[in-house]
Every structure is written in C-alpha cells, then in structure tokens.
Design a protein around this motif. Structure first.
Motif, PDB file in Angstrom:
ATOM      1  N   ASN A 436      46.966  22.318  15.353  1.00  0.00           N
ATOM      2  CA  ASN A 436      46.282  21.551  16.397  1.00  0.00           C
ATOM      3  C   ASN A 436      46.913  20.197  16.657  1.00  0.00           C
ATOM      4  O   ASN A 436      46.322  19.342  17.326  1.00  0.00           O
ATOM      5  CB  ASN A 436      44.799  21.362  16.032  1.00  0.00           C
ATOM      6  N   TYR A 437      48.108  19.969  16.134  1.00  0.00           N
ATOM      7  CA  TYR A 437      48.791  18.706  16.410  1.00  0.00           C
ATOM      8  C   TYR A 437      48.855  18.478  17.934  1.00  0.00           C
ATOM      9  O   TYR A 437      49.236  19.360  18.683  1.00  0.00           O
ATOM     10  CB  TYR A 437      50.214  18.730  15.825  1.00  0.00           C
ATOM     11  N   GLY A 438      48.428  17.316  18.351  1.00  0.00           N
ATOM     12  CA  GLY A 438      48.444  16.986  19.783  1.00  0.00           C
ATOM     13  C   GLY A 438      47.257  17.520  20.560  1.00  0.00           C
ATOM     14  O   GLY A 438      47.112  17.238  21.747  1.00  0.00           O
ATOM     15  N   HIS A 439      46.403  18.303  19.887  1.00  0.00           N
ATOM     16  CA  HIS A 439      45.328  18.971  20.623  1.00  0.00           C
ATOM     17  C   HIS A 439      44.051  18.140  20.724  1.00  0.00           C
ATOM     18  O   HIS A 439      43.208  18.430  21.551  1.00  0.00           O
ATOM     19  CB  HIS A 439      45.015  20.330  19.995  1.00  0.00           C
ATOM     20  N   ALA A 461      51.308  17.816  25.331  1.00  0.00           N
ATOM     21  CA  ALA A 461      52.452  16.888  25.253  1.00  0.00           C
ATOM     22  C   ALA A 461      51.963  15.442  25.281  1.00  0.00           C
ATOM     23  O   ALA A 461      52.408  14.593  24.492  1.00  0.00           O
ATOM     24  CB  ALA A 461      53.418  17.158  26.407  1.00  0.00           C
ATOM     25  N   ILE A 462      51.008  15.153  26.143  1.00  0.00           N
ATOM     26  CA  ILE A 462      50.425  13.807  26.199  1.00  0.00           C
ATOM     27  C   ILE A 462      49.671  13.518  24.902  1.00  0.00           C
ATOM     28  O   ILE A 462      49.759  12.429  24.334  1.00  0.00           O
ATOM     29  CB  ILE A 462      49.494  13.675  27.437  1.00  0.00           C
ATOM     30  N   GLY A 463      48.956  14.549  24.414  1.00  0.00           N
ATOM     31  CA  GLY A 463      48.221  14.407  23.153  1.00  0.00           C
ATOM     32  C   GLY A 463      49.140  14.142  21.978  1.00  0.00           C
ATOM     33  O   GLY A 463      48.826  13.345  21.082  1.00  0.00           O
ATOM     34  N   MET A 464      50.323  14.807  21.944  1.00  0.00           N
ATOM     35  CA  MET A 464      51.281  14.566  20.858  1.00  0.00           C
ATOM     36  C   MET A 464      51.787  13.119  20.922  1.00  0.00           C
ATOM     37  O   MET A 464      51.968  12.460  19.893  1.00  0.00           O
ATOM     38  CB  MET A 464      52.453  15.548  20.945  1.00  0.00           C
ATOM     39  N   THR A 465      52.013  12.654  22.161  1.00  0.00           N
ATOM     40  CA  THR A 465      52.476  11.277  22.320  1.00  0.00           C
ATOM     41  C   THR A 465      51.441  10.306  21.741  1.00  0.00           C
ATOM     42  O   THR A 465      51.781   9.369  21.016  1.00  0.00           O
ATOM     43  CB  THR A 465      52.724  10.990  23.813  1.00  0.00           C
ATOM     44  N   GLY A 466      50.172  10.567  22.037  1.00  0.00           N
ATOM     45  CA  GLY A 466      49.102   9.728  21.503  1.00  0.00           C
ATOM     46  C   GLY A 466      49.005   9.833  19.989  1.00  0.00           C
ATOM     47  O   GLY A 466      48.866   8.830  19.277  1.00  0.00           O
ATOM     48  N   ARG A 542      40.758   2.025  17.130  1.00  0.00           N
ATOM     49  CA  ARG A 542      42.187   2.294  17.165  1.00  0.00           C
ATOM     50  C   ARG A 542      42.463   3.512  18.061  1.00  0.00           C
ATOM     51  O   ARG A 542      43.389   3.503  18.867  1.00  0.00           O
ATOM     52  CB  ARG A 542      42.693   2.527  15.750  1.00  0.00           C
ATOM     53  N   VAL A 543      41.639   4.543  17.899  1.00  0.00           N
ATOM     54  CA  VAL A 543      41.782   5.749  18.725  1.00  0.00           C
ATOM     55  C   VAL A 543      41.599   5.371  20.192  1.00  0.00           C
ATOM     56  O   VAL A 543      42.401   5.745  21.059  1.00  0.00           O
ATOM     57  CB  VAL A 543      40.746   6.819  18.320  1.00  0.00           C
ATOM     58  N   ALA A 544      40.556   4.598  20.462  1.00  0.00           N
ATOM     59  CA  ALA A 544      40.259   4.229  21.844  1.00  0.00           C
ATOM     60  C   ALA A 544      41.421   3.464  22.456  1.00  0.00           C
ATOM     61  O   ALA A 544      41.817   3.708  23.608  1.00  0.00           O
ATOM     62  CB  ALA A 544      38.979   3.396  21.896  1.00  0.00           C
ATOM     63  N   SER A 545      42.026   2.577  21.674  1.00  0.00           N
ATOM     64  CA  SER A 545      43.101   1.785  22.268  1.00  0.00           C
ATOM     65  C   SER A 545      44.329   2.661  22.533  1.00  0.00           C
ATOM     66  O   SER A 545      45.014   2.506  23.539  1.00  0.00           O
ATOM     67  CB  SER A 545      43.398   0.551  21.409  1.00  0.00           C
ATOM     68  N   VAL A 546      44.612   3.619  21.633  1.00  0.00           N
ATOM     69  CA  VAL A 546      45.731   4.545  21.873  1.00  0.00           C
ATOM     70  C   VAL A 546      45.473   5.377  23.130  1.00  0.00           C
ATOM     71  O   VAL A 546      46.365   5.567  23.968  1.00  0.00           O
ATOM     72  CB  VAL A 546      45.952   5.459  20.641  1.00  0.00           C
ATOM     73  N   VAL A 547      44.250   5.883  23.262  1.00  0.00           N
ATOM     74  CA  VAL A 547      43.937   6.714  24.436  1.00  0.00           C
ATOM     75  C   VAL A 547      44.074   5.898  25.724  1.00  0.00           C
ATOM     76  O   VAL A 547      44.607   6.369  26.725  1.00  0.00           O
ATOM     77  CB  VAL A 547      42.528   7.341  24.306  1.00  0.00           C
TER      78      VAL A 547
END
Lengths: 552, 552
Positions: A436-439, A461-466, A542-547
């Motif tokens: 589930n990497y990136g999922h 792909a966007i999720g993996m970047t995040g 931290r998650v919110a700022s990455v998103v």
C-alpha cells in the motif's frame, strides 16, 4: 522439494497411519495403500515368516523394492510399517518420491489406542509384543525413543493426540497443498510466479501474444470439467473477449460470454446482479469457471461475482491492463463500489490461474498504460531494488512496449506481488500492507476528487511523492531516495502533485478509509531502495502539511 | 489441553526459535521473551559462568524457576534455550502452562543457518562449539539425535526448512488458534458448544431469558472495541431488537439499529444494498460488528452483508427462531436469494459468537415453531441417537416449550451442528453433507412450489420421508427405522406428503440444485438411528417413483 502425487505416512504404532491414510485418500480422491500388505503380497507369505525364513536383510530389501514400486504410482496415500523409517534406503526412497508426513502421538495416547485395538478380534497378534510387557508404557516409550530421530526426517508432522481421524487427515491434505502439491507449471516457459495459499497454490503465467494460443489449453490442464463463462467489458470484447472465445472453442470447452459497459461506473451491485442472474439462467454449477478478461474493473467485478455465486466458483484472471497485470489480478481482492466509496463491498477470492498476455498493452490507451507503471514503480521502490534498476535503465523501451523487456518487467512484478500475497494471504500480518505504499494519500485524493479527475495510478504516484516527503520529515527516508523516486515518477510521465482539490477534503477522506482503525493511520514509508516498513503515530499536523504542499 | 495465553518455542539451534518467536509475538500483539536472557538476568552473570561457577544443577534450577515465572505471565511468546527440553521439570512446566511448539529443521538446514550466523559479528561464541568440529554436520546430527525424543513431546511441530520466518510464525499462530487458544467460555453455565475453525474458535451460548441480560456483556468480553450494528426484521424488532439495544446500552456499547420488512422476500440483493449504504453512511469500520437478531432470513442476510462489507467484518448471531437456533446460526453459511432460486449468492462467514435465548420461542408463530423441529429431528436421525430418544420421551413438553427440556434440546442440537462444522468447515470432506439429510427432495419441493406453499422445515420433513423410503428401497435403511421416523415426524405435527405440486417439477428443480455435479445427485441415507452416509449413483427411475409417491 519436488514431490508428486504421493503421500507417505510414517509414525509409531497407534499414531493412526492406516485410519488417517484412508481418510486422506478419500479427501483427495486418491487410492490408499498399506505398505506391509504390499510386502506380504510380493513375498507370498506373512511378514513374520519373511523374517524367520529369509532374515531381516531380505525383509528390508523387500521393503525398499516396495517403496520403489509406489514411487512409480500416482495419486496414492501409503501407510508404512512402523519400522520402515529405520531403514535408510526406504526412508530415502520416500523422501525423494513424495511428501512424507509423520503422525505423532504421545506414549500415553499410543498405549490407549493400542489397548483399544487389542480388545478387537484378531488384532491381538499385532499389539501383543508391546502390551504384554510388564511395563507396556515404558516399553512403548523406549521403542518410540529409538525411532524418534527417523521421524524427524519427515517433511511435516501432525500431532494426532487431540485430533479426530478426519481432522488429522485434513492436516495431512493441508500439508500436501502447502508443501507437496506438484507445480508442474514451474517448468513452463511462461511461468512467472506461484501464489501459495492455505487452500492450495495457483500459477501466474506471463507471455507475449499468448492469450488465444494458451487460454483453452491451460483451462483444460487446470482440470476444468465444466463450462467457462467469459466476462469482459465493451472495451476489450474486441479483440480479447473474442480471442478468448476462439481459444476455448479450439480446446472444446463449452462457454458463454457476458459483456458490460466499460468503466468504473459499472463496478457496482447492479452490474453484479445482472451477472448473477445471467449465470443462474445458464444454470452455472460449482464445477464451472468464470474467465475475467479485462482490466481492474472486470477482474474486481467478475472476481467478486465468482466469490459469491453459489458461495464461490472458480475464476481465472486474464488481465489486459498494466495495472491488472502487475497488481490487481494477483492476490484475490475482489469487490464492487458503493455510491459513497470504492471497494466497500468485497471478498477475498483467489483465482485458479492468472494468464497474462503482455501484448494486450498495445491496444491500451496511453493514459491507462501510464497509470499502470505507477504500481510497477511502487513494487520496485517499496520491495524490489532490482526493479528500480530495470526501470531506470530501460524506461523508454518499457514505455514503448519492447516485447522482451516489458514481458520481463511484468513477470518480475507478478513475482513480487505473488511473494507478498503468499506470505500474508489475508492481510493479517502487516506484510502485505507494504504493497500500500503511496496508497494512503492516493486513496484520499481519489475519493476527494470524485474518482474522475485522477486515475488510480496517478493518485498513487502523487501519494508516493507525499509518502516520501513524510518519510524524509520523519527521518526515515534518505533525501537522495526522495530525489530518485521523483525522477522515476517523472520519467514515466506520472504526476507528482494534484490540482483542483481541497487538501482538507483529501484529509477528511483519508480518515474515512477502511484501513483506518480508531482514527489511527498506518503509513508505509521507504527506508531504502526496495525497502519499506509501516509506521504509526505520525503527527496529524505533519501529515496535513505534507498533503497541503502536494497541491500544485 | 488447558493452555492460556502463552506459547513456548522449543527446538534445536538454528531452528529459528528467536526469529520465529519475535514474528509470532508481533502477529498476536504479544510480548516476546528469550528464556536464556531471563536466566542471565536472574543469575546476574552469563550462562557459561553459571555452569562454570555453580554447576549444571544450579543452572537447571534457574531454568525451572524461570519457566515457572513465565507460567504466571500472560500474552507472551517464549523462545527457550536449545537444551531446556532435556530437563524434565522445565519441559513439564512448559507443557502444563502453555502451548509448546517444536520448530524442526533438518541437520543440513541447521548447518547452513548456523554458518550464516557465524559470519555475523559477535555471534561466533554461540556457534563455535558446533561448527568448529572436524565434522560439523555429523556433530549437529548426533547432538540433535539425542534431543529428538524431547522435541516429540511438543503439542505441535512446525518444519521450518522450506518456510520463511513469517510463514513459520503464521503456522505457530495457527497451531495456537487450533489447539491452544483458551476457551474460558467452556466453563460458562450457558456454554453449549465450541466451533473450531482454521481461523480460530467461537462459542455458542444457549440460555433461557438470556438476551437482554447477556448480549452487551458478552460483546464486551469478546473484545469488541468498535460499535455494534443491530440488524433485525419488522417481526422481531419488538421485543428482541429493543432488548438487544438495552443490553448494549447497559454495557456502554455505541450502536445502531437497522430494521427491514420481515419475510423471505426481503432476503435479496436490494435489501443488502440498502444495508451496505446504511453502514457506509455510518462509516462502519472493520473493528465494528453486526449483531443479527432474528430468524434465518435475518441471519443469512446480515451474515452475508458482514461477509462482504469491507471484505468482511464480524457478525454475532442472536437467533430467535427454532430453525436458526438449532441450525442456521451455526456454521457460517450466509447468503441471499435470486429471483430464480434461493441462496444462489452467498459466502462462508462464521460468526464471532452465537447467543441463543431459547425463551424467544414463546413469541414464535406456531407454524414456524413446528417447522423448526424438523431440523432438530433431522440432527437426531442422521447423527445423534440420543436426541431421538429425547424427542420420543418428551415430545409434548418440548412442543409446549418446557424451559429446562427445550434449552437442553437446543443446546444439544447446537453441539451436534458445531461438531459437524468443526470437522468440515467448508463442506470439503463430505462429512458436513450429512446435515443435508432430507434436503435433496426438500429443496426441490420448495423450489417447485414457489417457496410460499411450504416452509423449509416442512419441506425437509417431506424430504426425510422420501429419503427414508429411498433408503429402504436401496436396502440401506431398516424398515423399522422408516416407521420410527414417520411417528416422530407425525408427533411434531410435521407433514410427510406434499399437495398441489407436480412431481415432475420437483424432479426438475432437484436437477438444478447447486449441489448437483454433472447431473449426479448425492443422497444422504440413514443406515441406523443417528447414523447416515452419502450414496451416489441411485437410479433416477427409483428416485422419480419415490418423489411421485410422496404426493398426497
């Protein structure tokens, strides 16, 4: 281990070799044979007379020859004499020609069982030597102690003390399915992977221009005795649905063909209901099979219907999209969408076989092909460094579908997926979760954007970047790996940022994901190329700022 | 075996005790402990110094005391030293306080693994004694040979040669679920049966006036950390749905209540879809559970939705009809009907618990109560002679719902059903098929009559009458047993003949049943009271004449 359709049961007297052997043979539809009876047949006289008249070496030679005889027979469960294992040649013959299962029982159990047998008429001779000792339990212990070393050579051991005969036989069948079932397919030129499960194993074949040539023949080899119901969508019925039909026709397999309108919008309970009724009208039986020819939507929907029609009939997956080839056709996840969210209704139902014809990618729309590489890139980054090298070296040849390289890449991806699924069939251990990497962000983005704006692979792909940025902030993912991933994503023409979606909507959708437990999100983060682990308890801010930063 | 939440791993060096132990602990969410490390802690010096300074007896005493210490801890996986098992008191302590699993590996495997460890820094001291011999493999063989007898005392054995660490750990977890998992519930006054499955075990509780008193408490004991979604139909919402609500409320469990119109007509994909969407709107998670309160329709439908929502969430069955209590709530068969036939769509999904309040039968309509006795009579005739005696002796008291006798009868039936399901979880071995006595003609009659004319139990009673006649014609069922069955069916007010249906329509429906394979029907026939077997290849003309004669 290269065993064939032979099971040898070894173990001490009273361990249940005959009873369990008979029951095992019945479960598998095989023959049951008693090695001692065969020896008596060969010798033309009882075992005791062979010993008395010809000596022990003559008996051991008879025993060796009898085992060698079984080694040439198929579909047989052999119960051996309690002493067979003490003779190296007999034991070696068994170990090299079949699955050897030791039935184990504690001395007290042996004593109880033998006493019970002794009460039956005619069995006295067999049990007398042990039971007539002054200290029968001690005699059993010391005899068993001598042989224990030999029993340890078995491929598997079943402790029968607390099991019924039926349960012990089911354990033997399970061991055979896990360890002994022949995988003749592993010699096949198109063999890519074997998925090993509790209930048995199944092959993944990956070839080029192989669909019409192989499908019918492989279904026949699989032992299909009923009909095949091809399920495909309006995009793939020409040419692949038709190619499947011709292949089945050539193999003399009776069939039907069901087609539904292409697109994620069809992956729902309404389409499933139409398919159920279509199968019921045709009186589909448990021995029939569904053949899912198409991309992820076809595989998920047809697989789900196969999982639930008559409480489960076989399904063969014939993936025609890259995403389905490298990912969704392997692993048994099936399901349909609800209006409120994707894949909310589903079941685990593993295929009986996966047959991948990589040449089908030639007709796949460019955007769908591109999104497929996202899951392939994910396999490399999270689990298999060698794949990353392959992608970096041959990105152009792969994207232009060089037959040899693309087939190699797809087969390798299938092997990675098969390995993860075999190690964690039902997502119980957390191992499979690494897929589930990136999922996590990917699913959130898909849900928030309404499933139309982004294809699944693009969202991944966007999720993996995040996830890579999050990993870097957490001090887990090395910065140079973040860079390497970014180049790879760019080289395959995949997006690394989203547009036109509110970050808060993505975060909200992430909190609603079915993998979220008590609000806790489990993150898969890279710690090296081809190496990943799950992490919990990452700060929501931290998650919110990455998103938020992922927004273009 | 009365083991608690403790697993001890024994086995030779290199069998993988530490690695598999750590992985097992992770899978179960338990602690991992290394017995030798604990000994070092207790002694305040390394094991070698204990040996050298205090002698072996002192070490053995330390070891025994350490095992005794673990025996008081909970949720722990203990990896023991390779020699622990040679000391009777240590081994005895393990066997009596937890599940003992032997990890087995062939000498060649041990040699390979130890050589690999020896290459790692700092591990040399550990492996030196064995590897520095002139004949290391021979040394391993002879040391292992000495200890093999002790390893045979384990409750279970896992051969690790061809397994990954993860796979070996999954085998240990499976052994624990099958053999070791504590069934504290077996001491409960309302305990009726345990169903033992590959994935674990679940209890069946049968009591009188127990629903409101017990449901919430038992859900909490079961470890429910999420919410409970009660599903019931319009017939049972008052009083049982409400009683369930009050019970959950009293236990502080957050809940929802879903009600649908009573009747078989609701058991379809449309109702399932409404329920899926209701759950999705409430954001049901995997840790939540569905509580099915009602008869067979509620149990089948709610069970099927639980099987497929998020690929499976837990379901607790609270049967309120006699048929559901003695039969359908136990065994994991779930499903919905298609217009063309009943139960065409379904899944195996076992409940996490069955809680039966027999007093609910007081509000069951008379005809529904009567049909329920058909399945109970079937259990007796096909599988349990003692039940037949109970029914014959107490037919009137049972039909007037004497609390003590009826509870006893229901609990006994649940135990029979649980036994069959445990022995053959997924209807693979043919054993569970014996539960279908009377169902071949019964299903055909239901289908032919349009599911309105006959209740399931009524059709089964007529089917048993037909099966008994067929058994007699085949020379399998003694004529006096046919008579005895006929009296029992009559005493419980059940029909033995059908009216207003064409025999040809019944025969036609029988040929369409999902258990029919290649046109072959498998018949369950009685050969004695409480004794039955399956028979194939019965002449269709004989079947046809029996079915025709069954017409009133």
């Amino acid at each position: 281990m290269t065993t064939r359709n032979r099971i040898y049961l070894i173990g001490f007297s009273g361990a249940g070799k005959s009873a369990v052997g008979r029951s095992t043979a019945r479960l598998l539809g095989w023959r049951f044979e008693d090695a001692d009876e065969r020896i008596v047949e060969r010798a033309g006289k009882p075992v005791e007379r062979v010993f008395a008249e010809d000596g022990e070496p003559a008996f051991r030679e008879l025993e060796r020859a009898t085992i060698a005889e079984f080694a040439r027979e198929e579909h047989v469960v052999v119960s051996t004499g309690a002493g067979s294992v003490m003779h190296d040649q007999s034991l070696g013959g068994m170990l090299s020609s079949g699955l050897v299962v030791a039935l184990e029982a504690r001395p007290e159990t042996v004593y109880r069982r033998l006493s019970h047998i002794a009460e039956l008429d005619g069995a006295e001779a067999m049990t007398r030597p042990m039971l007539q000792s002054d200290d029968p339990l001690g005699r059993i212990e010391s005899l068993k102690r001598e042989r224990q070393w030999a029993y340890a050579h078995a491929h598997w051991t079943v402790h029968t003390d607390d099991l019924s005969i039926e349960q012990a036989a089911l354990e033997v069948v399970r061991a055979w399915r896990r360890l002994g079932a022949p995988s003749a397919w592993e010699d096949d030129p198109d063999f890519a992977a074997t998925v090993r499960l509790e209930q048995g194993a199944y092959p993944v074949f990956v070839g080029w221009d192989s669909l019409e040539d192989q499908l019918g023949r492989r279904l026949a080899q699989m032992g299909l005795s009923g009909r095949a119901f091809i399920v495909c969508d309006s995009n793939v019925v020409h040419p692949y649905g038709r190619a499947a039909q011709r292949s089945l026709h050539a193999a003399g397999i009776e069939m039907g063909l069901f087609t539904f309108p292409a697109g994620e919008a069809s992956k729902n309970l309404a389409t499933a209901t139409v398919l159920y009724e279509w199968l019921a009208e045709r009186r589909a039986e448990r021995r029939d099979a569904i053949v899912a020819v198409g991309g992820g939507v076809v595989g998920d929907l047809a697989g789900y219907v196969a999982a639930t029609f008559l409480r489960g009939i076989r399904v063969v997956q014939v993936p025609t999209s890259l995403t389905a080839m490298v990912d969704s056709s392997i692993g048994g996840k099936t399901g349909v969408d609800l209006p409120v969210a994707k894949n909310m209704v589903g079941a685990f139902h593993h295929p009986a076989m996966v047959l991948t014809d990589v040449s089908a990618l030639r007709t796949l729309p460019e955007r769908a092909l591109r999104e497929g590489w996202a899951e392939a890139v994910k396999h490399g980054l999270a689990l298999e460094a060698g794949l990353v090298d392959l992608y970096e070296e041959h990105a152009d040849a792969l994207q232009s579908l060089d037959p040899e390289l693309t087939t190699r890449a797809v087969a390798w991806n299938a092997a990675v997926k098969a390995r993860m699924v075999s190690a964690d069939e039902r997502e119980m251990s957390g191992l499979r979760q690494l897929l589930n990497y990136g999922h996590t962000i990917g699913h959130g983005l898909e849900a928030a954007a309404g499933y139309d704006a982004y294809l699944h692979g693009e969202a991944v792909a966007i999720g993996m970047t995040g996830a890579a940025r999050l990993g870097m902030l957490e001090g887990v993912t090395p910065p140079e790996l973040v860079e390497r991933q970014a180049s790879l994503i760019a080289r395959f023409g995949l997006p690394s940022a989203y547009m036109g979606v509110e970050p808060e909507a993505i975060l909200e959708a992430m909190s609603r994901d079915k993998k979220t437990t008590a609000g806790q999100i489990s993150w898969v983060l890279l710690d090296g190329v081809g190496s990943s682990r799950t992490h919990r308890g990452i700060a929501p801010e931290r998650v919110a700022s990455v998103v938020r930063e992922l927004g273009a």
